[in-house]
Scaffold this motif. Structure first.
Motif, mmCIF file in Angstrom:
data_model
loop_
_atom_site.group_PDB
_atom_site.id
_atom_site.type_symbol
_atom_site.label_atom_id
_atom_site.label_comp_id
_atom_site.label_asym_id
_atom_site.label_seq_id
_atom_site.Cartn_x
_atom_site.Cartn_y
_atom_site.Cartn_z
ATOM 1 N N GLY A 321 0.824 -1.205 0.000
ATOM 2 C CA GLY A 321 0.000 0.000 0.000
ATOM 3 C C GLY A 321 0.857 1.252 0.000
ATOM 4 N N PRO A 322 0.813 2.043 -1.077
ATOM 5 C CA PRO A 322 1.718 3.200 -1.202
ATOM 6 C C PRO A 322 1.233 4.412 -0.399
ATOM 7 C CG PRO A 322 0.342 3.032 -3.153
ATOM 8 C CD PRO A 322 -0.019 1.847 -2.272
ATOM 9 N N ASP A 323 1.420 4.371 0.904
ATOM 10 C CA ASP A 323 0.996 5.498 1.736
ATOM 11 C C ASP A 323 2.180 6.012 2.546
ATOM 12 O OD1 ASP A 323 1.375 3.623 3.759
ATOM 13 O OD2 ASP A 323 -0.766 3.207 3.990
ATOM 14 N N GLU A 324 1.944 7.051 3.329
ATOM 15 C CA GLU A 324 3.026 7.690 4.073
ATOM 16 C C GLU A 324 3.667 6.742 5.073
ATOM 17 O OE1 GLU A 324 5.765 10.454 5.087
ATOM 18 O OE2 GLU A 324 4.314 10.580 3.435
ATOM 19 N N ARG A 325 2.884 5.822 5.639
ATOM 20 C CA ARG A 325 3.464 4.888 6.599
ATOM 21 C C ARG A 325 4.497 3.986 5.926
ATOM 22 N NH1 ARG A 325 -1.579 1.948 9.274
ATOM 23 N NH2 ARG A 325 -2.098 1.871 7.040
ATOM 24 N N LEU A 326 4.197 3.550 4.709
ATOM 25 C CA LEU A 326 5.166 2.724 3.995
ATOM 26 C C LEU A 326 6.432 3.533 3.706
ATOM 27 C CD1 LEU A 326 6.070 0.181 2.506
ATOM 28 C CD2 LEU A 326 4.871 1.025 0.477
ATOM 29 N N LYS A 327 6.260 4.761 3.329
ATOM 30 C CA LYS A 327 7.418 5.601 3.031
ATOM 31 C C LYS A 327 8.342 5.676 4.253
ATOM 32 C CE LYS A 327 6.657 9.217 0.563
ATOM 33 N NZ LYS A 327 6.210 10.577 0.104
ATOM 34 N N GLN A 328 7.776 5.881 5.412
ATOM 35 C CA GLN A 328 8.584 5.973 6.628
ATOM 36 C C GLN A 328 9.254 4.643 6.952
ATOM 37 O OE1 GLN A 328 9.385 8.809 8.005
ATOM 38 N NE2 GLN A 328 8.072 9.796 6.456
ATOM 39 N N ARG A 329 8.570 3.532 6.684
ATOM 40 C CA ARG A 329 9.170 2.221 6.955
ATOM 41 C C ARG A 329 10.350 1.952 6.014
ATOM 42 N NH1 ARG A 329 3.152 0.142 7.556
ATOM 43 N NH2 ARG A 329 2.872 0.692 9.760
ATOM 44 N N VAL A 330 10.210 2.362 4.770
ATOM 45 C CA VAL A 330 11.311 2.190 3.826
ATOM 46 C C VAL A 330 12.518 3.007 4.277
ATOM 47 C CG1 VAL A 330 12.087 2.654 1.478
ATOM 48 C CG2 VAL A 330 9.851 1.610 1.858
ATOM 49 N N LEU A 331 12.292 4.260 4.639
ATOM 50 C CA LEU A 331 13.401 5.124 5.055
ATOM 51 C C LEU A 331 14.055 4.586 6.321
ATOM 52 C CD1 LEU A 331 11.770 8.610 4.361
ATOM 53 C CD2 LEU A 331 13.476 7.412 2.971
ATOM 54 N N SER A 332 13.245 4.085 7.237
ATOM 55 C CA SER A 332 13.785 3.511 8.467
ATOM 56 C C SER A 332 14.575 2.246 8.184
ATOM 57 C CB SER A 332 12.638 3.202 9.438
ATOM 58 O OG SER A 332 13.110 2.563 10.598
ATOM 59 N N ALA A 333 14.059 1.391 7.295
ATOM 60 C CA ALA A 333 14.770 0.171 6.927
ATOM 61 C C ALA A 333 16.117 0.497 6.282
ATOM 62 C CB ALA A 333 13.920 -0.666 5.989
ATOM 63 N N CYS A 334 16.146 1.538 5.473
ATOM 64 C CA CYS A 334 17.409 1.948 4.849
ATOM 65 C C CYS A 334 18.426 2.369 5.909
ATOM 66 C CB CYS A 334 17.164 3.086 3.862
ATOM 67 S SG CYS A 334 16.332 2.616 2.332
ATOM 68 N N ARG A 335 17.976 3.062 6.919
ATOM 69 C CA ARG A 335 18.894 3.497 7.976
ATOM 70 C C ARG A 335 19.499 2.318 8.731
ATOM 71 N NH1 ARG A 335 14.869 7.555 8.607
ATOM 72 N NH2 ARG A 335 13.877 6.405 10.314
ATOM 73 N N SER A 336 18.800 1.186 8.726
ATOM 74 C CA SER A 336 19.300 0.014 9.442
ATOM 75 C C SER A 336 20.498 -0.619 8.756
ATOM 76 C CB SER A 336 18.190 -1.026 9.568
ATOM 77 O OG SER A 336 17.974 -1.680 8.312
ATOM 78 N N GLN A 337 20.736 -0.298 7.468
ATOM 79 C CA GLN A 337 21.832 -0.850 6.666
ATOM 80 C C GLN A 337 21.683 -2.342 6.397
ATOM 81 O OE1 GLN A 337 24.462 1.219 5.306
ATOM 82 N NE2 GLN A 337 22.866 2.661 5.929
ATOM 83 N N ILE A 338 20.512 -2.912 6.666
ATOM 84 C CA ILE A 338 20.242 -4.308 6.327
ATOM 85 C C ILE A 338 20.047 -4.409 4.812
ATOM 86 C CG2 ILE A 338 18.514 -6.161 6.542
ATOM 87 C CD1 ILE A 338 18.008 -5.135 9.402
ATOM 88 N N PRO A 339 20.554 -5.452 4.154
ATOM 89 C CA PRO A 339 20.285 -5.623 2.720
ATOM 90 C C PRO A 339 18.785 -5.634 2.450
ATOM 91 C CG PRO A 339 22.022 -7.106 3.399
ATOM 92 C CD PRO A 339 21.484 -6.497 4.658
ATOM 93 N N LEU A 340 18.360 -4.841 1.463
ATOM 94 C CA LEU A 340 16.939 -4.638 1.196
ATOM 95 C C LEU A 340 16.610 -4.886 -0.263
ATOM 96 C CD1 LEU A 340 16.297 -1.230 3.037
ATOM 97 C CD2 LEU A 340 15.791 -3.524 3.915
ATOM 98 N N VAL A 341 15.412 -5.419 -0.486
ATOM 99 C CA VAL A 341 14.808 -5.451 -1.818
ATOM 100 C C VAL A 341 13.587 -4.553 -1.759
ATOM 101 C CG1 VAL A 341 13.808 -6.866 -3.639
ATOM 102 C CG2 VAL A 341 15.568 -7.838 -2.140
ATOM 103 N N LEU A 342 13.573 -3.517 -2.585
ATOM 104 C CA LEU A 342 12.456 -2.581 -2.631
ATOM 105 C C LEU A 342 11.729 -2.782 -3.952
ATOM 106 C CD1 LEU A 342 14.183 0.638 -1.206
ATOM 107 C CD2 LEU A 342 12.935 -1.164 0.022
ATOM 108 N N ASP A 343 10.461 -3.154 -3.842
ATOM 109 C CA ASP A 343 9.679 -3.542 -5.015
ATOM 110 C C ASP A 343 8.324 -2.856 -4.955
ATOM 111 O OD1 ASP A 343 9.094 -5.190 -7.345
ATOM 112 O OD2 ASP A 343 7.836 -6.415 -6.035
#
Length: 510
Positions: A321-343
């Protein structure tokens, strides 16, 4: 062809390879003879003798055509050559090869394709940089409705080898025979669709050519990466094989994330967790006995959620679901430096501020856009607005965002931020069905969770996903793709195992 066998060459690089061969003492006429002989052999191995028309242009591509005609004539074919210029006006190696032809010669204007059963298009090669005009344009138009066989020497005339738009007519081909290495037009749409079957012919360019003729990309192939999970250590356990977390969609929208999670399991991740809202837990549990779902606090920092679950890698986006909550989760996940797949939604949610995403990405992230998502993230790098072909546009996109970009399609292009690019055509049009992109995202995530480098993980997953697609029959769905994945993984692992065994045998003392 041991020197970079999977290299893809631009027109200028191919010219440099030819020049290298000549500098090394390989006669230009010998290269032309090898090319024409290769085309003739490809034709004779597929079709019985029949009336053939060879259309020869004014340059080296035409010179190849004269050789093709002579080889077919000597094999008993009825051959007529139609030349764009008088034979006496040819120069160089083309003139030499043309003088060896002893059959009939006519002007292009005399040619009517319907009078023949097979045509050889040797008018213009991959270096053409202008639209066809005059008789070549007329004949290219005739080829579209010609019910015989069309064979192209190098590429169909009217098509640039680099797939630069020529805005004009183009021959169609049932078979294209190219030389030394593939060109972008043989692999990228729409050129690939017009080339028919593509055969690569060795014309004797010596090793060392790549020092001066640098490839623009590599054809994605198991020779270029190791398949993770092919060999499992005897003391392995589920946590040592990698922990993959997949962000689940909300209630009623968990299907895409479940597909990604299932692909993660099949791809070898030891422990796959769907991170879900409380309301969707029962839906996930009732859909599968094997999927593990865990509720998380929607107000928590998502990077901390991933850390709490000891994630080795994570997949975000499918059905989210492309909403603001997802946006914040993506940005937070990026800060974790864990390998990510963004789709999927994890990309679309940044359509109005892509730079915000790019600033957050790190070098173990993979973006997997289809055409529409790519256009939203990189509006100046589309086919209409950007310079260069899909290889170059994807390369620029990866450099800009600082992550691996998997630009999906019939010609999936995988690019790393440092400039390396691979092109994957080992796939099937039957993958054009809902959910297959989610499977690919999960498979990449599984390979990342097992510790594979991000560029190789993306490349291996794209190839294996495509191999599963090639196993689909009529009526195949995304569920069928999942069921075919184990066979695909076993096939690729077997290829690599046999190659490794052969290499060990060759190194063994006699």
């Amino acid at each position: 062809m041991s020197d970079q066998p999977h290299a893809i060459l631009t027109v200028s690089a191919m010219s440099a390879a030819d020049s290298f061969a000549i500098e090394q003492g390989v006669d230009g006429r010998r290269l032309m003879q090898s090319a024409g002989t290769g085309v003739a052999r490809a034709i004779m191995s597929r079709w019985a003798p029949r009336s053939a028309a060879v259309l020869c242009g004014p340059g080296n591509n035409g010179g190849d055509g004269w050789v093709v005609g002579e080889q077919l004539r000597q094999a008993g074919w009825a051959v007529t050559i139609y030349s764009a210029v008088d034979r006496q006006n040819l120069t160089g190696d083309a003139a030499t090869c043309a003088q060896e032809w002893t059959g009939d010669i006519h002007a292009l204007s005399d040619c009517r394709l319907k009078d023949h059963a097979l045509i050889v298009d040797a008018l213009f090669g991959a270096g053409l940089n202008r639209p066809l005009e005059g008789e070549p344009a007329r004949l290219s138009s005739e080829s579209q409705s010609f019910d015989g066989v069309c064979v192209a020497v190098d590429v169909p005339s009217g098509l640039s080898g680099d797939l630069a738009p020529l805005d004009g007519p183009c021959f169609r081909a049932d078979l294209s025979v190219t030389f030394h290495r593939l060109k972008p037009a043989h692999l990228l749409s729409p050129g690939r669709q017009g080339c028919g079957e593509v055969v690569l012919c060795d014309i004797g360019i010596p090793d060392g050519w790549s020092e001066t003729a640098h490839p623009c990309a590599m054809l994605n192939h198991p020779d270029l990466w190791e398949l993770p999970g092919a060999d499992v250590e005897t003391d392995a356990h589920k946590h040592s094989r990698g922990r993959l977390c997949v962000l689940a969609g909300g209630y009623g929208a968990t299907g895409a994330s479940r597909l990604a999670a299932r692909a993660g399991q099949i791809g070898g991740a030891g422990f796959v967790t769907l991170l879900s809202g409380q309301g969707a837990l029962n839906e996930i549990a009732s859909a599968s006995d094997s999927l593990v779902a865990r509720a998380y606090d929607h107000d928590a920092d998502f990077g901390e959620v991933l850390a709490d679950h000891r994630a080795s890698a994570a997949v975000l986006g499918p059905g989210a679901g492309p909403d603001e909550r997802l946006k914040q989760r993506v940005l937070s996940a990026c800060r974790s430096q864990i390998p990510l797949v963004l789709d999927a939604d994890a990309l679309s949610v940044f359509r109005d501020e892509p730079d915000r995403l790019f600033e957050a990405l790190h070098d173990t992230c993979v973006l997997t856009p289809h055409g529409g998502e790519f256009e939203r993230l990189f509006p100046d790098l589309t086919e209409k607005t950007g310079d260069g072909n899909k290889i170059e546009r994807t390369r620029l996109a990866a450099r800009r965002c600082g992550a691996v970009v998997v630009f999906k399609g019939a010609d999936t292009v995988i690019a790393a931020p440092g400039g390396d690019v691979r092109v994957n055509v080992h796939a099937s049009p039957r993958l054009a069905t809902a959910g297959t992109g989610d499977v690919l995202a999960g498979l990449i995530g599984a390979f990342l969770a097992q510790g594979q480098g991000v560029y190789d993980a993306a490349s291996a997953a794209v190839y294996c996903h495509g191999d599963a697609g090639r196993r689909l029959g009529m009526g195949g769905s995304v569920e069928t793709v999942l069921s075919c994945l184990p066979q695909a993984l076993a096939h690729v692992g077997g290829l690599q195992g046999r190659k490794a065994a052969l290499q060990r045998l060759m190194r063994a003392p006699v």
